[in-house]
Structures are given as structure tokens and as C-alpha cells.
Design a protein around this motif. Structure first.
Motif, PDB file in Angstrom:
ATOM      1  N   ILE A   9       0.858  -1.192   0.000  1.00  0.00           N
ATOM      2  CA  ILE A   9       0.000   0.000   0.000  1.00  0.00           C
ATOM      3  C   ILE A   9       0.889   1.235   0.000  1.00  0.00           C
ATOM      4  O   ILE A   9       1.819   1.348   0.800  1.00  0.00           O
ATOM      5  CB  ILE A   9      -0.921   0.024   1.247  1.00  0.00           C
ATOM      6  CG1 ILE A   9      -1.850  -1.204   1.252  1.00  0.00           C
ATOM      7  CG2 ILE A   9      -1.750   1.317   1.280  1.00  0.00           C
ATOM      8  CD1 ILE A   9      -2.693  -1.345   2.509  1.00  0.00           C
ATOM      9  N   SER A  10       0.610   2.171  -0.941  1.00  0.00           N
ATOM     10  CA  SER A  10       1.345   3.433  -0.978  1.00  0.00           C
ATOM     11  C   SER A  10       0.381   4.594  -0.863  1.00  0.00           C
ATOM     12  O   SER A  10      -0.722   4.553  -1.400  1.00  0.00           O
ATOM     13  CB  SER A  10       2.099   3.613  -2.296  1.00  0.00           C
ATOM     14  OG  SER A  10       2.751   2.441  -2.656  1.00  0.00           O
ATOM     15  N   ILE A  11       0.839   5.647  -0.169  1.00  0.00           N
ATOM     16  CA  ILE A  11       0.090   6.894  -0.111  1.00  0.00           C
ATOM     17  C   ILE A  11       1.010   7.943  -0.706  1.00  0.00           C
ATOM     18  O   ILE A  11       2.095   8.201  -0.168  1.00  0.00           O
ATOM     19  CB  ILE A  11      -0.318   7.239   1.335  1.00  0.00           C
ATOM     20  CG1 ILE A  11      -1.208   6.113   1.901  1.00  0.00           C
ATOM     21  CG2 ILE A  11      -1.042   8.585   1.383  1.00  0.00           C
ATOM     22  CD1 ILE A  11      -1.584   6.276   3.365  1.00  0.00           C
ATOM     23  N   GLY A  12       0.597   8.514  -1.839  1.00  0.00           N
ATOM     24  CA  GLY A  12       1.510   9.383  -2.577  1.00  0.00           C
ATOM     25  C   GLY A  12       2.724   8.573  -3.001  1.00  0.00           C
ATOM     26  O   GLY A  12       2.580   7.461  -3.502  1.00  0.00           O
ATOM     27  N   ASP A  13       3.907   9.119  -2.767  1.00  0.00           N
ATOM     28  CA  ASP A  13       5.125   8.421  -3.168  1.00  0.00           C
ATOM     29  C   ASP A  13       5.632   7.451  -2.112  1.00  0.00           C
ATOM     30  O   ASP A  13       6.621   6.756  -2.320  1.00  0.00           O
ATOM     31  CB  ASP A  13       6.258   9.447  -3.426  1.00  0.00           C
ATOM     32  CG  ASP A  13       5.897  10.341  -4.585  1.00  0.00           C
ATOM     33  OD1 ASP A  13       5.140   9.878  -5.461  1.00  0.00           O
ATOM     34  OD2 ASP A  13       6.359  11.506  -4.603  1.00  0.00           O
ATOM     35  N   GLU A  14       4.971   7.446  -0.962  1.00  0.00           N
ATOM     36  CA  GLU A  14       5.516   6.665   0.148  1.00  0.00           C
ATOM     37  C   GLU A  14       4.832   5.303   0.286  1.00  0.00           C
ATOM     38  O   GLU A  14       3.593   5.218   0.354  1.00  0.00           O
ATOM     39  CB  GLU A  14       5.331   7.447   1.462  1.00  0.00           C
ATOM     40  CG  GLU A  14       6.032   6.785   2.617  1.00  0.00           C
ATOM     41  CD  GLU A  14       5.797   7.499   3.956  1.00  0.00           C
ATOM     42  OE1 GLU A  14       6.558   7.248   4.890  1.00  0.00           O
ATOM     43  OE2 GLU A  14       4.845   8.302   4.048  1.00  0.00           O
ATOM     44  N   VAL A  15       5.626   4.255   0.330  1.00  0.00           N
ATOM     45  CA  VAL A  15       5.095   2.926   0.632  1.00  0.00           C
ATOM     46  C   VAL A  15       4.850   2.882   2.142  1.00  0.00           C
ATOM     47  O   VAL A  15       5.758   3.102   2.933  1.00  0.00           O
ATOM     48  CB  VAL A  15       6.093   1.821   0.224  1.00  0.00           C
ATOM     49  CG1 VAL A  15       5.534   0.440   0.593  1.00  0.00           C
ATOM     50  CG2 VAL A  15       6.385   1.885  -1.275  1.00  0.00           C
ATOM     51  N   VAL A  16       3.595   2.645   2.535  1.00  0.00           N
ATOM     52  CA  VAL A  16       3.288   2.635   3.973  1.00  0.00           C
ATOM     53  C   VAL A  16       3.154   1.215   4.505  1.00  0.00           C
ATOM     54  O   VAL A  16       3.160   0.989   5.710  1.00  0.00           O
ATOM     55  CB  VAL A  16       2.012   3.447   4.306  1.00  0.00           C
ATOM     56  CG1 VAL A  16       2.228   4.933   4.035  1.00  0.00           C
ATOM     57  CG2 VAL A  16       0.806   2.928   3.552  1.00  0.00           C
ATOM     58  N   TRP A  17       2.995   0.287   3.591  1.00  0.00           N
ATOM     59  CA  TRP A  17       2.935  -1.120   3.995  1.00  0.00           C
ATOM     60  C   TRP A  17       3.474  -1.978   2.869  1.00  0.00           C
ATOM     61  O   TRP A  17       3.074  -1.817   1.718  1.00  0.00           O
ATOM     62  CB  TRP A  17       1.493  -1.550   4.312  1.00  0.00           C
ATOM     63  CG  TRP A  17       1.389  -3.046   4.382  1.00  0.00           C
ATOM     64  CD1 TRP A  17       0.990  -3.898   3.388  1.00  0.00           C
ATOM     65  CD2 TRP A  17       1.748  -3.873   5.486  1.00  0.00           C
ATOM     66  NE1 TRP A  17       1.075  -5.189   3.811  1.00  0.00           N
ATOM     67  CE2 TRP A  17       1.534  -5.210   5.106  1.00  0.00           C
ATOM     68  CE3 TRP A  17       2.228  -3.601   6.777  1.00  0.00           C
ATOM     69  CZ2 TRP A  17       1.790  -6.275   5.962  1.00  0.00           C
ATOM     70  CZ3 TRP A  17       2.473  -4.666   7.622  1.00  0.00           C
ATOM     71  CH2 TRP A  17       2.245  -5.984   7.217  1.00  0.00           C
ATOM     72  N   SER A  18       4.395  -2.853   3.169  1.00  0.00           N
ATOM     73  CA  SER A  18       4.813  -3.845   2.185  1.00  0.00           C
ATOM     74  C   SER A  18       5.242  -5.101   2.929  1.00  0.00           C
ATOM     75  O   SER A  18       6.141  -5.055   3.775  1.00  0.00           O
ATOM     76  CB  SER A  18       5.968  -3.330   1.321  1.00  0.00           C
ATOM     77  OG  SER A  18       6.463  -4.400   0.537  1.00  0.00           O
TER      78      SER A  18
END
Ligand code: ADP
Ligand code: MG
Length: 361
Positions: A63-72
């Protein structure tokens, strides 16, 4: 801020059974839109929202929000909820009754050690935005349901989130207030041009509020589109049926013309909206009640004219709802309130080909 969900699955284990709450969900939520997850109770809407927020960890995916991966799962990334830059309005995340309006809205800033004068300025600005100026000292318990909802919205917005998420926020309001509040909410969100993810099982709410709707069933996204696309031009029978009242009639493709697909059905041969289907294919003809029109005069013949007998007639104020027996099928039609029709009448109905929708069986 765009949200990207890739291959996200989530299982729960409960009483010795495995529940597949999310089944390989891949979805892009565009920036600055009101994006709704719509589906029946238990289809996984809340679970998906909780995964975006970080209150739940998926079993797989990214899951990414904008350019940031917040969950992988694969990369071992987990960004905690409070660092994801989100605002939340959840049904179970009601405002605090023991605090006044100011303190309710200020709370997310107070927990972040924001200086007091900045808190005051931001709370005032946000209360002005949700039209609750002057309510600062009012105890939360002395607010109407709609005002409480606006306080909850203000609290979600005060820290200027990149994304705001809603889980059935209007379900505790009565029908009239729900209607007003959803209109208000659409105005507020459009003005902010913020990415909003909105969960509901209420199709009218989804149609009235959203820029895009993703219809879910059993942990999967079935179809995504604008409210108009989902209502008038769904690809799937489940979606056409869930988003509005529909007569669903079995049919078979008999001919493809340049602008239309012709089917054979219990109602006879019907010319429909053009669909890319093979002759001989089995399909479902979807007719919305408001597009079944009583033909003037009697004995009319021609394309898309169906003869039927009125079985029931119910007055609902702005219209009559009529059940018509035609070709062995019972069709629901919505007709003008000033109709002279009576139960037992045999009538002719016309079906506009543009509103004869063919969906997968
Ligand atoms: P929705 O919000 O669409 O109603 P949910 O995401 O709440 O659906 O639930 C999806 C499925 O997962 C349901 O079958 C629900 O019973 C199950 N579920 C949700 N949360 C839990 C949990 N904490 N433990 C076990 N099962 C759960
Ligand atoms: Mg839910």
C-alpha cells in the motif's frame, strides 16, 4: 495524494474458521477525488479502510500513499498510523461527550505538542470552514446530530491531512439529516480538493457523494466507475442490481447491428445498448423501473413494445410503482403519479434501447 493498493489480501481466523476479508485487492484511488467503497455488509470495506489507515496489517501486498510505501509485506515496511498523514471519521470514532467543541477539534493537535496559539488559529479556521464558528465552548452533548458530525469532520481536518477517510459516518443520522449532511459533506470535500475515501453500504449515498465508486463483493473489487457509469452502464449483473432497482431478465444475443445489440427474451425481441458480445451469448437484460414507459394508445406494435397486464399499483407520492406481468416475467415500473391506469389493465410499454442494458449473467 494518490493511494495505490496492490495485491492486498487479509484473512481472519475466528472460531476455527478462516474468513477471507480481502481477496487480492488491487486498486488506485486517484488524488483529490471522493472515492467510495460500496458493497453489502461483510464484503470487506472496513477491513480495506483499516489497512490503508494502518490499524490492520494485510497478509500480503503493498500500500502506498503518494510516493511513500506505507505497507509492504515483501519489503518489511510498516509506517504507523499517526505517521501516515490521515484524517478519519469513523462511525465508532464519535466525538467525546465530556469535552466542548474546541477541545474535541483541538485534540489531534494537542497530542502532537503544537504550540497553543497555533492550535487556536487552526481550530478556529477549521470551525469556520465547517460552519461552526462561535460553538467553541458548547459541550459536545448540546449539539444536534448534524453538528456533531461536523465536529467529527473538523477534528479529522484540523491537522491538514493529505487524505481523509470515512467509514459509514452518516449511518447514525435520521433520513432527512443524512440527506442534508451528505450534500454538505460533498460541498466541503470538493472545496478542499483532498483525497477522500468513503465507505458505505448505502447506494444512494454513494451515488450522491462520489466522484468514483468501487463496488465490492466478498473481499473483491467487482467494478469501478463514475456514479453514472455504475448506474446506467454497469458491466456486471451484481453491480447493476446493487446500485439501483433493476428488472433482470434472461436473454440471448441474436443479432449485432452497427449501433445496437439485439436479444431474444421472454419479453420478445429487444433492441439494446450496443455491447461487444457474440451472437448466441447468454446475457442478462437489465431494465430500470423508471425507463419502462407506458405507451400512449392501445394495440401499438413495433420495436421494443411490450404488452403486459398490471398486477399491482402502489402510490408512493411522486409516482406509482406498478408490477406488470409480461411474457411470464413480473416487471417493476415507475410511472407518473397522474396515471389513470388500474390493476387488471392490459397496457403497452416501450423500452428505450439506450436504457436496455446488457450485463454479464
Ligand atoms: P464491511 O465493512 O464491508 O461490512 P468488514 O471489513 O467489517 O466488512 O468485514 C469483512 C469480513 O471480515 C466479514 O466477514 C467480517 O465478519 C470479518 N471480520 C472483520 N473483522 C474481523 C475480526 N477482527 N475478526 C474476525 N473476523 C472479522
Ligand atoms: Mg464496515
Amino acid at each position: 495524494m494518490e493511494i495505490r493498493i496492490q495485491g492486498v489480501s487479509k484473512h481472519y481466523f475466528s472460531e476455527g474458521k478462516t474468513i477471507k476479508a480481502l481477496d487480492d485487492v488491487t486498486l488506485t484511488i486517484p488524488a483529490n477525488q471522493i472515492f467510495t467503497l460500496l458493497g453489502p455488509s461483510g464484503c470487506g470495506k472496513t477491513t480495506l479502510l483499516r489497512c490503508i489507515v494502518g490499524l490492520e496489517s494485510p497478509d500480503s501486498g503493498e500500500i502506498s500513499i503518494g510516493d511513500e510505501v506505507v505497507w509492504s509485506k515483501d519489503k518489511g515496511i510498516y509506517v504507523p498510523t499517526e505517521e501516515r498523514g490521515l484524517g478519519m471519521v469513523f462511525q465508532t470514532y464519535a466525538i467525546w461527550p465530556h469535552m466542548n467543541v474546541f477541545d474535541n477539534v483541538a485534540y489531534p493537535l494537542q497530542t502532537r505538542n503544537v504550540p497553543r496559539d497555533v492550535i487556536r488559529r487552526k481550530v478556529e479556521k477549521t470551525l469556520h470552514f465547517v460552519q461552526l464558528e462561535g460553538f467553541e465552548k458548547r459541550p459536545a452533548t448540546k449539539l444536534s446530530g448534524g453538528q456533531q458530525q461536523r465536529v467529527a469532520l473538523a477534528r479529522a481536518l484540523v491537522a491538514e491531512p493529505k487524505v481523509i477517510l470515512f467509514d459509514e459516518p452518516l449511518s447514525n443520522l435520521d433520513a432527512k439529516l443524512r440527506e442534508e449532511t451528505r450534500k454538505e459533506l460533498r460541498t466541503f470535500l470538493t472545496e478542499l480538493s483532498i483525497t477522500a475515501v468513503y465507505v458505505t453500504h448505502d447506494r444512494i449515498e454513494a451515488l450522491a457523494l462520489s466522484d468514483s465508486i468501487a463496488v465490492m463483493r466478498a473481499g473483491r473489487i467487482i467494478e469501478i466507475g463514475s456514479p453514472q457509469k455504475i448506474y446506467f452502464d454497469a458491466d456486471h449483473r451484481f453491480v447493476a442490481d446493487f446500485i439501483g432497482r433493476a428488472n433482470l431478465i434472461p436473454a440471448k444475443v441474436v443479432q449485432q447491428t452497427e449501433n445496437a445489440t439485439v436479444v431474444e427474451s421472454p419479453l420478445g425481441v429487444i433492441t439494446c445498448q450496443k455491447r461487444d458480445l457474440a451472437v448466441g451469448a447468454t446475457v442478462t437484460l437489465c431494465l430500470r423501473p423508471e425507463f419502462i414507459r407506458v405507451a400512449p394508445g392501445s394495440g401499438e406494435e413495433g420495436a421494443n413494445v411490450v404488452q403486459g397486464k398490471v398486477e399491482t399499483l402502489v402510490f408512493i407520492g411522486e409516482a406509482f410503482e406498478m408490477e406488470i406481468r409480461a411474457g411470464g416475467e413480473l416487471l417493476l415500473a415507475k410511472v407518473d403519479a397522474d396515471t389513470r391506469t388500474q390493476v387488471g389493465d392490459t397496457l403497452h410499454f416501450t423500452l428505450d434501447p439506450a436504457h436496455c442494458l446488457l450485463v454479464a449473467v
